[in-house]
Design an enzyme around this catalytic site. Structure first.
Site, PDB file in Angstrom:
ATOM      1  N   TYR A  87      43.286  41.074  34.128  1.00 43.84           N
ATOM      2  CA  TYR A  87      41.728  41.358  34.454  1.00 43.84           C
ATOM      3  C   TYR A  87      42.072  43.291  34.557  1.00 43.84           C
ATOM      4  CZ  TYR A  87      38.213  43.311  37.982  1.00 43.84           C
ATOM      5  OH  TYR A  87      37.547  43.629  38.446  1.00 43.84           O
ATOM      6  N   SER A  94      33.786  47.427  34.858  1.00 38.82           N
ATOM      7  CA  SER A  94      33.231  45.988  35.394  1.00 38.82           C
ATOM      8  C   SER A  94      31.914  45.710  34.064  1.00 38.82           C
ATOM      9  CB  SER A  94      32.197  45.647  36.529  1.00 38.82           C
ATOM     10  OG  SER A  94      33.721  45.716  37.825  1.00 38.82           O
ATOM     11  N   LYS A 140      32.797  42.133  32.426  1.00 39.77           N
ATOM     12  CA  LYS A 140      32.632  40.921  32.487  1.00 39.77           C
ATOM     13  C   LYS A 140      31.749  40.108  31.725  1.00 39.77           C
ATOM     14  CE  LYS A 140      34.356  42.740  37.403  1.00 39.77           C
ATOM     15  NZ  LYS A 140      33.569  42.867  38.707  1.00 39.77           N
ATOM     16  N   TYR A 194      25.799  44.107  41.683  1.00 37.84           N
ATOM     17  CA  TYR A 194      26.059  43.555  42.552  1.00 37.84           C
ATOM     18  C   TYR A 194      25.264  43.571  43.993  1.00 37.84           C
ATOM     19  CZ  TYR A 194      29.944  44.836  40.123  1.00 37.84           C
ATOM     20  OH  TYR A 194      31.528  44.932  39.376  1.00 37.84           O
ATOM     21  N   VAL A 216      32.739  50.596  37.084  1.00 41.03           N
ATOM     22  CA  VAL A 216      32.521  51.840  38.306  1.00 41.03           C
ATOM     23  C   VAL A 216      32.927  53.444  37.327  1.00 41.03           C
ATOM     24  CG1 VAL A 216      32.567  50.890  39.866  1.00 41.03           C
ATOM     25  CG2 VAL A 216      35.446  50.694  38.945  1.00 41.03           C
TER      26      VAL A 216
HETATM   27  N1  GLN Z   1      38.625  47.411  37.774  1.00 39.74           N
HETATM   28  C1  GLN Z   1      37.302  48.107  39.022  1.00 39.74           C
HETATM   29  C2  GLN Z   1      37.962  46.744  39.944  1.00 39.74           C
HETATM   30  O1  GLN Z   1      37.946  45.809  40.193  1.00 39.74           O
HETATM   31  C3  GLN Z   1      35.939  47.833  38.291  1.00 39.74           C
HETATM   32  C4  GLN Z   1      35.179  47.310  39.148  1.00 39.74           C
HETATM   33  C5  GLN Z   1      33.969  47.963  38.701  1.00 39.74           C
HETATM   34  O2  GLN Z   1      33.930  48.379  37.737  1.00 39.74           O
HETATM   35  N2  GLN Z   1      32.824  47.416  40.023  1.00 39.74           N
HETATM   36  O3  GLN Z   1      37.844  47.194  41.716  1.00 39.74           O
END
Ligand code: GLN
Length: 305
Positions: free
Chosen positions: A192, A65, A68, A240, A258
């Protein structure tokens, strides 16, 4: 300062490694599930061009993420304010993959960093472009910002997530049902998953983050206003439902992934990349957050003084 900081990073690496509780790696993406959580790296890119590192700073990891931030930078560069018609700018207080608010708020995700919002950003990236072109745009941005062409996608991670990405598929279909996804849901999730599977080291990520920190390494890549706005979103939404806790402990804009990556921005001062794959209950790097807290304490870089 630089000398002291260099020594501090070495001590930090030693202290973090003495930790007994590394957290748990993200096993819902099977390819990431086998990674040893007891790993740590940090790189700090300073305003004067110096780069300080400690631990496994050169070890590539799945940025997940953290990507993003850069996808958002690309889309803001392309369509600017129009994005906010489709995505909000408020923290969600829910898990990164939650679907809860999407029904109540009629398919307009709270912010571009929760998965639902990031899928809308990827959908924008796909407007008038193939998945390959959209991914090239994000990777091109990262390579230019980092000044390093050796940044690639780990296809095995993307495929592993695609084979198990039922929640993201559900989010994409739900968005589409509200008319807030223009491309076919599987195109969007496929793109994605590949964007999330970009691999970088702390050194590469700290260098790429200089553009978000406003360190003028590639001034044409991101305007001042967009840079400021991205930082505001990182501060309020970057971790988050753990964003308030992170602001409280660290006081700096940051984005987690993650894979255990963390990009932390000290605006005008430094871009910091930290990696430790064990996660806390919010899905943010456990040792990485502690390291960011200690670094902010040592440097006095918190934006709150
Ligand atoms: N690719 C992961 C997902 O969509 C990214 C989530 C994250 O890094 N928080 O679940």
């Amino acid at each position: 300062m630089t000398q002291h900081l260099g020594r501090f990073l070495d001590d930090l690496d030693r202290d973090i490694r003495a930790s007994a509780d590394w957290g748990k790696v993200a096993d819902y993406i099977p390819e990431l599930g086998g990674i040893d959580p007891a790993q740590f790296g940090i790189a700090v890119a300073l305003a004067d061009g110096q780069l300080l590192t400690a631990g496994q700073a050169g070890q590539p990891f799945s940025i997940q993420s953290v990507s993003k931030v850069f996808a958002l930078a690309c889309v803001l560069g392309r369509i600017g304010e129009q994005l906010w018609l489709r995505v909000g700018r408020e923290p969600s207080g829910d898990r990164f993959d939650s679907i809860l608010l999407l029904e109540q708020e009629k398919g307009r995700p709270r912010n571009p960093f929760i998965n639902a919002g990031a899928l809308v950003v990827t959908d924008e990236l796909l407007t008038g472009r193939s998945p390959k072109q959209a991914l090239s745009e994000v990777i091109g941005f990262l390579r230019t910002a980092a000044g390093d062409d050796d940044i690639h996608i780990d296809k095995a991670v993307a495929e592993s997530e695609a084979a198990h990405g039922h929640r993201n598929a559900a989010l994409a279909h739900y968005l589409r049902s509200f008319g807030n996804l223009r491309n076919p849901p599987d195109h969007v999730t496929g793109t994605y998953f590949h964007q999330c599977a970009i691999e970088m080291s702390c050194i590469q990520l700290a260098r790429a983050g200089r553009v978000i920190a406003g360190l003028d390494c590639a001034p044409n890549l991101l305007s001042r206003v967009k840079q400021r706005r991205i930082n505001a979103l990182m501060m309020t939404c970057g971790q988050y439902d753990g964003s308030g806790n992170f602001a409280f402990r660290v006081g700096l804009p940051a984005k987690s992934g993650v894979g255990g990556g963390l990009l932390v921005i000290a605006p005008g001062r430094a871009s910091i990349a930290i990696w430790s794959p064990g996660l806390d209950g919010w899905g943010n790097s456990q040792a990485g957050t502690l390291a960011a807290e200690k670094l902010a304490e040592f440097t006095g870089w918190s934006v709150f003084g």
